[in-house]
Design an enzyme around this catalytic site. Structure first.
Site, PDB file in Angstrom:
ATOM      1  NE  ARG A   1      -7.323   1.527   1.030  1.00 51.52           N
ATOM      2  CZ  ARG A   1      -7.130   0.153   1.633  1.00 51.52           C
ATOM      3  NH1 ARG A   1      -6.675   0.190   2.604  1.00 51.52           N
ATOM      4  NH2 ARG A   1      -8.667   0.398   1.774  1.00 51.52           N
TER       5      ARG A   1
ATOM      6  CB  ALA B   1     -15.602   4.015   4.582  1.00 53.41           C
TER       7      ALA B   1
ATOM      8  NE  ARG C   1     -11.241   7.915  -2.150  1.00 51.10           N
ATOM      9  CZ  ARG C   1     -10.687   6.697  -1.972  1.00 51.10           C
ATOM     10  NH1 ARG C   1     -10.134   6.660  -0.863  1.00 51.10           N
ATOM     11  NH2 ARG C   1     -11.099   6.007  -2.743  1.00 51.10           N
TER      12      ARG C   1
ATOM     13  CD  GLN D   1      -7.188  -0.473  -3.250  1.00 51.18           C
ATOM     14  OE1 GLN D   1      -7.011  -1.714  -4.502  1.00 51.18           O
ATOM     15  NE2 GLN D   1      -7.832   0.658  -2.973  1.00 51.18           N
TER      16      GLN D   1
ATOM     17  CG  ASP E   1     -16.081   2.370   0.894  1.00 52.76           C
ATOM     18  OD1 ASP E   1     -15.320   1.362   0.144  1.00 52.76           O
ATOM     19  OD2 ASP E   1     -15.247   2.941   1.509  1.00 52.76           O
TER      20      ASP E   1
ATOM     21  CE  LYS F   1     -11.633   0.254  -3.602  1.00 51.30           C
ATOM     22  NZ  LYS F   1     -11.259   1.839  -4.562  1.00 51.30           N
TER      23      LYS F   1
HETATM   24  O1  MRU Z   1     -10.731   3.173  -2.526  1.00 50.53           O
HETATM   25  P1  MRU Z   1     -10.355   2.300  -1.336  1.00 50.53           P
HETATM   26  O2  MRU Z   1      -8.907   2.150  -0.821  1.00 50.53           O
HETATM   27  O3  MRU Z   1     -10.534   3.619  -0.188  1.00 50.53           O
HETATM   28  O4  MRU Z   1     -11.129   1.235  -0.821  1.00 50.53           O
HETATM   29  C1  MRU Z   1     -11.271   0.746   0.128  1.00 50.53           C
HETATM   30  C2  MRU Z   1     -12.411  -0.049   0.003  1.00 50.53           C
HETATM   31  O5  MRU Z   1     -13.486   0.114  -1.126  1.00 50.53           O
HETATM   32  C3  MRU Z   1     -12.883  -0.927   1.196  1.00 50.53           C
HETATM   33  O6  MRU Z   1     -13.268  -2.015   1.449  1.00 50.53           O
HETATM   34  C4  MRU Z   1     -13.598  -0.472   2.548  1.00 50.53           C
HETATM   35  O7  MRU Z   1     -13.392   1.214   2.501  1.00 50.53           O
HETATM   36  C5  MRU Z   1     -13.883  -0.467   3.574  1.00 50.53           C
HETATM   37  S1  MRU Z   1     -12.632  -0.554   4.173  1.00 50.53           S
HETATM   38  C6  MRU Z   1     -12.911  -1.214   5.908  1.00 50.53           C
END
Ligand code: MRU
Length: 347
Positions: free
Chosen positions: A46, A48, A89, A196, A237, A248
């Protein structure tokens, strides 16, 4: 520490299973593209940029698996595999950016033999991976200039090596400031419901020996009030043309708290995270995930049965709450609409 989030080796894709971290460090070995797509949907991988890299490697894997000798079939299959990855996603734009790059790569060399196209697709996916690490190092360099000595930094979710091909975006900035011996201290939001922060960011910072304190999401305001947090840095994202940031769930809350306490709020993200086709954050699809992520911790239910539950995975931080966006092309400050256009162009 070198975290191998994902690798393409010997015709297989290996994905570090983030659902098992921090207890176990195990890799999922993928010999079929659908396994890579499932790993994205189930969030074994997971973040982005990481899901963009996974989709690119998954497409390369799927195409090299093909037995057909017919070009029309080959390109029809490319469409199908791309569509399958696009369904994994909905929110992080890096996924669609990477799929688009892979499709364009195949069409650029469609005159070549199928075996050459397959090889070029593998090369393209590995290039996307390598460039992501270089990009993050540049973001780290630009961002660390904004971090003063003895900064007390709050971060939300995981925007580290695990969320990218390596080094990280928001955590890349923190990593760089630490490498520069700035004597920083980090507060890590646990990031309910998927944790996370507690599971992944805490693991990365511990491995790197960067001093940090884990807090639950609802503690951030109290620490800001006490003057114990003086800078916030998060990943993204998807970023709209006006600078609204989708990240997030809980990021918006942190940004409101930061504004209330006059604390700078920075977003670190590569150019591939911008989606200038969206004029504001309101146009961006927010993923709604399974209710069990809220009702359960691990396998254990913590709520009564049969209740109504909401689980949006992301929220929108309005550009007005953002001090600056740190990219590999430099730091973008307000007015965002004008400066994003100037620095990002058409990507
Ligand atoms: O749902 P996730 O864990 O994929 O969400 C990740 C995030 O929101 C991160 O902050 C974002 O992808 C930036 S990662 C460099």
């Amino acid at each position: 520490m070198k975290v191998e989030t994902i690798t393409y080796k010997g015709g297989l894709v290996y994905i570090l299973d983030q659902k098992k971290l921090p207890q176990k460090k195990v890799y999922i070995k993928c010999s079929r593209y659908q396994q890579v797509a499932d790993a994205i949907t189930r969030m074994n991988i997971r973040g982005a940029p990481a899901i963009g890299v996974a989709a690119a490697m998954g497409i390369a894997l799927g195409m090299s698996e093909l037995k057909t000798k017919n070009k029309v079939d080959f390109f029809n299959q490319l469409d199908k595999i791309s569509r399958d990855f696009a369904k994994t996603r909905p929110t992080a734009v890096n996924l669609f950016w990477a799929i688009d790059k892979m499709v364009k790569c195949a069409h650029r060399c469609e005159e070549k033999s199928l075996s050459s196209i397959k090889k070029l697709l593998i090369k393209e996916a590995i290039d996307i991976y390598n460039k992501d690490i270089q990009t993050n190092k540049k973001i780290g360099k630009y961002g660390a200039q904004l971090i003063h000595k003895k900064a007390m930094i709050l971060t939300h979710c995981n925007a580290g090596a695990l969320a990218t091909a390596g080094y990280g975006t928001a955590l890349g900035v923190i990593r760089k400031a630490h490498e520069q011996k700035k004597n920083i201290k980090v507060f890590v939001d646990e990031t309910r419901p998927y944790l996370q922060g507690a599971r992944l960011t805490a693991w990365e910072l511990k491995e790197e020996k960067i001093p940090f304190t884990l807090i639950t999401d609802n503690m951030a305001g109290y620490f800001m009030y006490q003057g114990k947090i003086n800078v916030v840095i998060v990943g993204a994202d998807r970023i709209a043309a006006n600078g609204d940031v989708v990240n997030k769930i809980g990021t918006y809350t942190v940004s409101v708290l930061a504004r209330k306490h006059n604390i700078p709020f920075y977003v670190a993200a590569p150019v591939s995270t911008f989606d200038i086709t969206k004029s504001s954050g309101k146009e961006i699809v927010i993923e709604e995930r399974n209710f069990q992520e809220v009702t359960h911790i691990g396998k254990k239910r913590i709520t009564p049965k049969g209740i109504e539950v909401a689980n949006p995975a992301f929220d929108i931080t309005p550009h007005d709450d953002i001090t600056a966006i740190i990219t590999e092309k430099g730091v973008i400050k307000p007015p965002f609409k004008k400066n994003i256009k100037r620095i990002i162009g058409n990507k």
